[in-house]
Design a protein around this motif. Sequence first.
Motif, PDB file in Angstrom:
ATOM      1  N   LYS A  13      27.456 -21.862  17.041  1.00  0.00           N
ATOM      2  CA  LYS A  13      26.587 -22.880  16.465  1.00  0.00           C
ATOM      3  C   LYS A  13      26.717 -24.208  17.182  1.00  0.00           C
ATOM      4  O   LYS A  13      27.801 -24.598  17.590  1.00  0.00           O
ATOM      5  N   ILE A  14      25.583 -24.856  17.349  1.00  0.00           N
ATOM      6  CA  ILE A  14      25.521 -26.266  17.671  1.00  0.00           C
ATOM      7  C   ILE A  14      24.594 -26.844  16.602  1.00  0.00           C
ATOM      8  O   ILE A  14      23.879 -26.082  15.940  1.00  0.00           O
ATOM      9  N   VAL A  18      21.678 -21.631  15.634  1.00  0.00           N
ATOM     10  CA  VAL A  18      22.621 -20.518  15.540  1.00  0.00           C
ATOM     11  C   VAL A  18      22.270 -19.550  16.670  1.00  0.00           C
ATOM     12  O   VAL A  18      21.118 -19.122  16.809  1.00  0.00           O
ATOM     13  N   HIS A  19      23.254 -19.208  17.496  1.00  0.00           N
ATOM     14  CA  HIS A  19      23.048 -18.421  18.717  1.00  0.00           C
ATOM     15  C   HIS A  19      23.926 -17.177  18.699  1.00  0.00           C
ATOM     16  O   HIS A  19      25.093 -17.229  18.300  1.00  0.00           O
ATOM     17  N   TRP A  35      19.686 -13.061  24.490  1.00  0.00           N
ATOM     18  CA  TRP A  35      20.259 -13.830  23.391  1.00  0.00           C
ATOM     19  C   TRP A  35      19.215 -13.994  22.297  1.00  0.00           C
ATOM     20  O   TRP A  35      18.026 -13.772  22.521  1.00  0.00           O
ATOM     21  N   MET A  36      19.663 -14.392  21.118  1.00  0.00           N
ATOM     22  CA  MET A  36      18.738 -14.742  20.045  1.00  0.00           C
ATOM     23  C   MET A  36      19.220 -16.018  19.392  1.00  0.00           C
ATOM     24  O   MET A  36      20.422 -16.288  19.358  1.00  0.00           O
ATOM     25  N   VAL A 100      13.850 -17.001  17.900  1.00  0.00           N
ATOM     26  CA  VAL A 100      13.495 -16.671  19.273  1.00  0.00           C
ATOM     27  C   VAL A 100      14.506 -15.703  19.863  1.00  0.00           C
ATOM     28  O   VAL A 100      15.680 -15.678  19.481  1.00  0.00           O
ATOM     29  N   VAL A 101      14.032 -14.896  20.807  1.00  0.00           N
ATOM     30  CA  VAL A 101      14.882 -13.992  21.576  1.00  0.00           C
ATOM     31  C   VAL A 101      14.583 -14.253  23.037  1.00  0.00           C
ATOM     32  O   VAL A 101      13.414 -14.297  23.437  1.00  0.00           O
ATOM     33  N   GLY A 102      15.636 -14.471  23.820  1.00  0.00           N
ATOM     34  CA  GLY A 102      15.456 -14.791  25.226  1.00  0.00           C
ATOM     35  C   GLY A 102      16.160 -13.810  26.136  1.00  0.00           C
ATOM     36  O   GLY A 102      17.138 -13.171  25.757  1.00  0.00           O
ATOM     37  N   SER A 103      15.636 -13.703  27.343  1.00  0.00           N
ATOM     38  CA  SER A 103      16.223 -12.837  28.354  1.00  0.00           C
ATOM     39  C   SER A 103      16.276 -13.597  29.669  1.00  0.00           C
ATOM     40  O   SER A 103      15.307 -14.258  30.048  1.00  0.00           O
ATOM     41  N   LEU A 104      17.406 -13.518  30.340  1.00  0.00           N
ATOM     42  CA  LEU A 104      17.602 -14.178  31.632  1.00  0.00           C
ATOM     43  C   LEU A 104      18.038 -13.149  32.664  1.00  0.00           C
ATOM     44  O   LEU A 104      18.678 -12.145  32.317  1.00  0.00           O
ATOM     45  N   THR A 105      17.735 -13.428  33.931  1.00  0.00           N
ATOM     46  CA  THR A 105      18.035 -12.468  34.996  1.00  0.00           C
ATOM     47  C   THR A 105      19.389 -12.719  35.645  1.00  0.00           C
ATOM     48  O   THR A 105      19.568 -12.482  36.838  1.00  0.00           O
TER      49      THR A 105
END
Length: 126
Positions: A13-14, A18-19, A35-36, A100-105
């Motif tokens: 958390k920040i 919430v991550h 990540w979400m 949100v859901v993120g994806s990084l390479t």
Amino acid sequence: MSVIDINSIEPKKIPGIVHRTLVGAWTDFHDLSIWMQFIDPGQETPAHRHDCEEAVVVLAGSGTCIVEGTEYSFGPNSVLLFKPNEIHKIINSGSEQMHVVGSLTAAPVKVETDQGAPLPLPWDEY
């Protein structure tokens, strides 16, 4: 092959965010990070950049994204696409919590401030 229960991943958390890192170096992946986050109304990610591509899927909520000084509005069912080293931040300017859901390479992802300084985040320990 692995199956991971998202609820078994400790949330980091920040303020207002919430991550959970779902996939990354901690799962022995080195070219993919997923990540979400849940972002509260009025909260935002810090302006940042990273040397990899990122796609963020907005499942709920609405907001504004600032990329290289240009502002974009988005709502649920949007996909935000960031190219390597684009300075960006996501702002929940709506009235409900954003999911949100993120994806990084890359994994791990080295994140920098918009000024180029390392940006340590609580989920870096994943």
